[in-house]
Design an enzyme around this catalytic site. Structure first.
Site, PDB file in Angstrom:
ATOM      1  N   ARG A  88       0.842  -1.211   0.000  1.00 51.86           N
ATOM      2  CA  ARG A  88       0.000   0.000   0.000  1.00 51.86           C
ATOM      3  C   ARG A  88       0.875   1.259   0.000  1.00 51.86           C
ATOM      4  NH1 ARG A  88      -2.061  -3.613   3.743  1.00 51.86           N
ATOM      5  NH2 ARG A  88      -4.252  -4.206   3.575  1.00 51.86           N
ATOM      6  N   ASP A 148      -9.907  -4.488   8.985  1.00 49.86           N
ATOM      7  CA  ASP A 148      -8.944  -5.494   9.465  1.00 49.86           C
ATOM      8  C   ASP A 148      -9.545  -6.327  10.598  1.00 49.86           C
ATOM      9  OD1 ASP A 148      -7.186  -4.394   7.636  1.00 49.86           O
ATOM     10  OD2 ASP A 148      -6.353  -2.981   9.089  1.00 49.86           O
ATOM     11  N   ARG A 151     -11.897  -8.840   9.138  1.00 53.72           N
ATOM     12  CA  ARG A 151     -11.128  -9.955   8.550  1.00 53.72           C
ATOM     13  C   ARG A 151     -10.589 -10.877   9.649  1.00 53.72           C
ATOM     14  NH1 ARG A 151      -8.142  -6.296   3.984  1.00 53.72           N
ATOM     15  NH2 ARG A 151      -9.776  -6.483   2.411  1.00 53.72           N
ATOM     16  N   HIS A 175      -2.462   0.351   9.064  1.00 58.84           N
ATOM     17  CA  HIS A 175      -3.190  -0.495   8.095  1.00 58.84           C
ATOM     18  C   HIS A 175      -2.211  -0.916   6.998  1.00 58.84           C
ATOM     19  CE1 HIS A 175      -6.397  -2.049   5.620  1.00 58.84           C
ATOM     20  NE2 HIS A 175      -6.142  -1.186   4.654  1.00 58.84           N
TER      21      HIS A 175
HETATM   22  N1  LIG Z   1      -8.428   1.794   3.933  1.00 57.59           N
HETATM   23  C1  LIG Z   1      -8.858   0.633   3.469  1.00 57.59           C
HETATM   24  O1  LIG Z   1      -9.210  -0.257   4.249  1.00 57.59           O
HETATM   25  C2  LIG Z   1      -8.958   0.403   1.988  1.00 57.59           C
HETATM   26  C3  LIG Z   1      -9.656  -0.698   1.476  1.00 57.59           C
HETATM   27  C4  LIG Z   1      -9.740  -0.864   0.092  1.00 57.59           C
HETATM   28  C5  LIG Z   1      -9.141   0.065  -0.765  1.00 57.59           C
HETATM   29  N2  LIG Z   1      -8.484   1.119  -0.239  1.00 57.59           N
HETATM   30  C6  LIG Z   1      -7.899   2.154  -1.087  1.00 57.59           C
HETATM   31  O2  LIG Z   1      -8.969   2.932  -1.632  1.00 57.59           O
HETATM   32  C7  LIG Z   1      -8.529   3.524  -2.858  1.00 57.59           C
HETATM   33  C8  LIG Z   1      -9.562   3.266  -3.952  1.00 57.59           C
HETATM   34  O3  LIG Z   1      -9.611   1.905  -4.289  1.00 57.59           O
HETATM   35  P1  LIG Z   1     -10.603   1.386  -5.436  1.00 57.59           P
HETATM   36  O4  LIG Z   1     -10.468  -0.073  -5.486  1.00 57.59           O
HETATM   37  O5  LIG Z   1     -11.930   2.003  -5.268  1.00 57.59           O
HETATM   38  O6  LIG Z   1      -9.908   2.036  -6.741  1.00 57.59           O
HETATM   39  P2  LIG Z   1     -10.609   2.395  -8.120  1.00 57.59           P
HETATM   40  O7  LIG Z   1      -9.528   2.615  -9.102  1.00 57.59           O
HETATM   41  O8  LIG Z   1     -11.664   1.393  -8.431  1.00 57.59           O
HETATM   42  O9  LIG Z   1     -11.337   3.781  -7.815  1.00 57.59           O
HETATM   43  C9  LIG Z   1     -10.663   4.951  -7.521  1.00 57.59           C
HETATM   44  C10 LIG Z   1     -11.413   6.099  -8.173  1.00 57.59           C
HETATM   45  O10 LIG Z   1     -10.817   7.324  -7.770  1.00 57.59           O
HETATM   46  C11 LIG Z   1     -10.997   8.215  -8.855  1.00 57.59           C
HETATM   47  N3  LIG Z   1     -10.129   9.382  -8.730  1.00 57.59           N
HETATM   48  C12 LIG Z   1      -8.796   9.471  -8.969  1.00 57.59           C
HETATM   49  N4  LIG Z   1      -8.375  10.728  -8.751  1.00 57.59           N
HETATM   50  C13 LIG Z   1      -9.455  11.440  -8.355  1.00 57.59           C
HETATM   51  C14 LIG Z   1      -9.649  12.786  -7.979  1.00 57.59           C
HETATM   52  N5  LIG Z   1      -8.645  13.674  -7.952  1.00 57.59           N
HETATM   53  N6  LIG Z   1     -10.895  13.187  -7.648  1.00 57.59           N
HETATM   54  C15 LIG Z   1     -11.921  12.315  -7.655  1.00 57.59           C
HETATM   55  N7  LIG Z   1     -11.791  11.022  -8.016  1.00 57.59           N
HETATM   56  C16 LIG Z   1     -10.576  10.593  -8.354  1.00 57.59           C
HETATM   57  C17 LIG Z   1     -10.700   7.367 -10.080  1.00 57.59           C
HETATM   58  O11 LIG Z   1     -11.198   7.961 -11.269  1.00 57.59           O
HETATM   59  C18 LIG Z   1     -11.381   6.060  -9.698  1.00 57.59           C
HETATM   60  O12 LIG Z   1     -12.703   5.987 -10.224  1.00 57.59           O
HETATM   61  C19 LIG Z   1      -7.151   2.933  -3.143  1.00 57.59           C
HETATM   62  O13 LIG Z   1      -6.143   3.825  -2.730  1.00 57.59           O
HETATM   63  C20 LIG Z   1      -7.130   1.671  -2.286  1.00 57.59           C
HETATM   64  O14 LIG Z   1      -5.828   1.268  -1.971  1.00 57.59           O
HETATM   65  C21 LIG Z   1      -8.364   1.295   1.112  1.00 57.59           C
HETATM   66  O1  LIG Z   2      -5.076  -4.260   0.286  1.00 56.49           O
HETATM   67  C1  LIG Z   2      -5.236  -3.148  -0.205  1.00 56.49           C
HETATM   68  O2  LIG Z   2      -4.364  -2.558  -0.847  1.00 56.49           O
HETATM   69  C2  LIG Z   2      -6.568  -2.475  -0.086  1.00 56.49           C
HETATM   70  C3  LIG Z   2      -7.066  -2.344   1.323  1.00 56.49           C
HETATM   71  O3  LIG Z   2      -6.179  -1.638   2.119  1.00 56.49           O
HETATM   72  C4  LIG Z   2      -7.443  -3.670   1.917  1.00 56.49           C
HETATM   73  O4  LIG Z   2      -6.973  -3.980   3.006  1.00 56.49           O
HETATM   74  O5  LIG Z   2      -8.244  -4.392   1.299  1.00 56.49           O
END
Ligand SMILES: NC(=O)c1ccc[n+]([C@@H]2O[C@H](COP(=O)([O-])OP(=O)(O)OC[C@H]3O[C@@H](n4cnc5c(N)ncnc54)[C@H](O)[C@@H]3O)[C@@H](O)[C@H]2O)c1
Ligand SMILES: O=C(O)C[C@H](O)C(=O)O
Length: 308
Positions: A88, A148, A151, A175
């Site tokens: 990440r 987490d 999970r 995380h």
């Molecule tokens: N914290 C957590 O537990 C957790 C869990 C899952 C995913 N994530 C994170 O969440 C983020 C998104 O994941 P995802 O699977 O939805 O990705 P994704 O690519 O499906 O979606 C991301 C979206 O963000 C948009 N985007 C990019 N720049 C932008 C901006 N400046 N303004 C508005 N929109 C914008 C993109 O166009 C895209 O549609 C990633 O960084 C991922 O690592 C975190």
């Molecule tokens: O694993 C990742 O990169 C996305 C998110 O943080 C998750 O835990 O699913």
């Protein structure tokens, strides 16, 4: 009550869907930078209303922040996800710029909003939002521990061969694949310690599987997960909107709690209508304290890479 979700990709659309299904907001605004994408997702989700029995209007927006004005909660999911083999932390170069700009735009239109940061690396993105917004610390919440911990409970239930709803377990710390800390000593099966039923080796296995939970899914899916992340984000939003005072592990700005200063990292907090209200002290033992300190050091190293 208005909720905005920035980023209409996998996680953002999933948060919007779960929030709509809970019927806790009149309006959910989905905003994305990709032309027409959020509008398309919003239309598709609106067409679920009569099938799933909700009355939440979903509005799509291509980067028009005026539509987000007056939001009570804003969930930030914009940014790139990792691909198999990546950490990440490798996302910081792209996502820091996105999260900073999004945070600034959001608070122009919703100065009273509570921000729920999901974009990765989540603890550092939460810290960045806190620093760049200047909002009171209680209104910035990083979502990671909720996922987490879910999970962890799933893995524990798998090992115990029981209903996951009868298992309690919490993950604190960063995380990250190596920074999260599943608190096995404190995990219970309907109030009895899980160590009554599972060997030390089995518990170690469960903790390891929990820590690489996101990486495992990324390997299987080719991109990172979204159903449980979306559900975890929506659970945090629900606790705010319904003022549920749920005790959820979230990344928040610490000023001495758990012996840490000037960092956002996962600890158990009470979540209610004003954001996070209180950090709960789990009275960690020496081993857990050492792991927490090491986790914070790793998160701090990441934070140092930010241009604040
Ligand atoms: N914290 C957590 O537990 C957790 C869990 C899952 C995913 N994530 C994170 O969440 C983020 C998104 O994941 P995802 O699977 O939805 O990705 P994704 O690519 O499906 O979606 C991301 C979206 O963000 C948009 N985007 C990019 N720049 C932008 C901006 N400046 N303004 C508005 N929109 C914008 C993109 O166009 C895209 O549609 C990633 O960084 C991922 O690592 C975190
Ligand atoms: O694993 C990742 O990169 C996305 C998110 O943080 C998750 O835990 O699913």
């Amino acid at each position: 009550m208005k909720v905005t979700v920035v980023g209409a990709g996998n996680v953002g659309a999933s948060v919007a869907e779960y929030v709509a299904m809970k019927d806790i907001a009149n309006e959910v605004v989905l905003l994305d930078i990709k032309e027409g994408f959020a509008e398309g997702k919003a239309m598709d989700l609106n067409q679920c209303a009569t099938l799933n029995g909700f009355n939440t209007r979903i509005v799509g927006s291509t980067n028009d922040y005026s539509k987000t004005a007056g939001s009570k909660v804003v969930v930030i999911t914009s940014g790139i996800p990792r691909k198999p083999g990546m950490t990440r932390e490798e996302l910081i170069g792209t996502n820091a710029g996105i999260v900073k700009t999004v945070t600034e735009n959001i608070i122009k239109y919703s100065p009273d909003a509570i921000l729920v940061v999901i974009s990765n690396p989540m603890d550092t993105m939460t810290y960045l939002s806190a620093k760049s917004s200047g909002l009171p610390k209680n209104r910035i919440i990083g979502m990671g521990g909720a996922l987490d911990s879910a999970r962890f409970r799933y893995r524990l239930a798998e090992a115990l061969e029981c209903n996951p709803n009868d298992v309690q377990g919490v993950v604190i710390g960063g995380h990250g694949d190596t920074t999260m800390i599943p608190l096995t000593r404190l995990a219970t099966y309907n109030s009895t310690p899980v160590s009554n039923y599972l060997s030390e080796e089995k518990l170690e296995e469960v903790a390891k599987a929990t820590m690489v939970g996101g990486a495992t899914l990324t390997g299987l899916l080719g991109t990172s997960a979204w159903y449980a992340p979306g559900a975890a984000g929506a659970a945090v939003v629900e606790s705010i909107i319904r003022d549920q005072k749920r005790l959820i592990s979230c990344s928040v700005y610490l000023e001495g709690e758990y012996g840490q200063e000037d960092i956002c990292v996962g600890v158990p907090v009470i979540i209610g209508k004003d954001g996070w209200e209180e950090v709960i002290d789990y009275k960690l033992n020496d081993d857990e304290k050492a792991k927490f300190e090491a986790s914070c050091e790793a998160v701090r190293k990441m934070n140092n890479a930010l241009e604040l």
